[in-house]
Motif scaffolding. Structure first.
Motif, PDB file in Angstrom:
ATOM      1  N   SER A  66       0.836  -1.196   0.000  1.00 17.63           N
ATOM      2  CA  SER A  66       0.000   0.000   0.000  1.00 17.63           C
ATOM      3  C   SER A  66       0.873   1.248   0.000  1.00 17.63           C
ATOM      4  O   SER A  66       2.091   1.191   0.183  1.00 17.63           O
ATOM      5  N   TYR A  77      -4.928  -1.024  -7.296  1.00 15.82           N
ATOM      6  CA  TYR A  77      -5.304  -1.163  -5.891  1.00 15.82           C
ATOM      7  C   TYR A  77      -4.240  -1.940  -5.137  1.00 15.82           C
ATOM      8  O   TYR A  77      -3.948  -3.089  -5.463  1.00 15.82           O
ATOM      9  N   ARG A  78      -3.608  -1.289  -4.148  1.00 16.53           N
ATOM     10  CA  ARG A  78      -2.560  -1.872  -3.309  1.00 16.53           C
ATOM     11  C   ARG A  78      -1.413  -2.462  -4.130  1.00 16.53           C
ATOM     12  O   ARG A  78      -0.742  -3.398  -3.716  1.00 16.53           O
TER      13      ARG A  78
END
Length: 215
Positions: free
Chosen positions: A164, A196-197
């Motif tokens: 992240s 995402y991440r």
């Protein structure tokens, strides 16, 4: 590590599966077993007195975690959580230490591994002292991709575990906002893609040149 030695290590312990996000080792715990990652990934974090987390590193299949507690017989100095679904072997400290005594090449490999992790930590300290916050983010991104990155068919590099923006901020010693600003700039230059991440480096050579130009 020679194949017979590697096979001997793989013959130790019991298999255990950890799902993504599950705790593998807990900081401060007095257990002393060693965990061998067979497949998957894990994050090594230190918990501060204020309750925050600092990401110390990422581990992948073939890596050992928890070896310090096994050798020193002291409480765990960090927390390890599964970054993805991880297949592991849990090895008792007595069996692991006996294995090291019987296999000199394994002891050498363990020393080399510990030294490399120390070099990583030292580089982070030097970077924090000598480089600007944006440069630190780029340098960490380059180093994790060069060390742990997986090459896709299109020539892009990605990590085998989600990282992240908070993770990158922790490794770089900067605020999350700085990471977001740096990644936005790199994306505009066509060097990274944000998912995402997950951060995908589409042009690793350009990232190297960018850091070379910035000194």
């Amino acid at each position: 590590m020679r194949p017979p030695t590697r096979d001997a290590l793989l013959g130790l312990g019991t298999v255990k599966i950890f799902e993504a996000g599950e705790t593998i080792l807990r900081q401060g715990d007095e257990s002393t077993h060693v965990v061998l990652l067979l497949h998957g990934s894990a994050k090594v974090q230190a918990v501060s007195a204020a309750g925050g987390f600092a990401l110390l590193g990422v581990r992948f299949g073939g890596d050992l975690v928890g070896e310090m507690a096994a050798m020193e017989q002291r409480p765990r100095s960090a927390m390890v959580t599964a970054g993805t679904r991880a297949r592991t072997k849990l090895v008792k400290s007595a069996d692991f230490n006996d294995f090291l005594h019987r296999h000199a090449d394994a002891s050498f490999e363990l020393t080399r591994m510990v030294n490399e992790r120390l070099r990583w930590a030292n580089r982070r300290r030097v970077d924090n002292a000598q480089h600007s916050a944006p440069d630190r983010v780029q340098r960490v991104l380059l180093e994790v991709m060069q060390t742990y990155g997986v090459l896709d068919r299109d020539g892009s590099h990605r990590l085998g575990t989600p990282l992240s923006h908070d993770d990158l901020a922790s490794l770089s010693g900067v605020r999350r906002r700085t990471v977001e600003k740096v990644l936005h700039g790199l994306e505009k230059q066509g060097i990274v893609l944000r998912r995402y991440r997950q951060v995908i480096v589409t042009d690793l050579d350009e990232l190297r040149r960018l850091l070379g130009d910035s000194g």
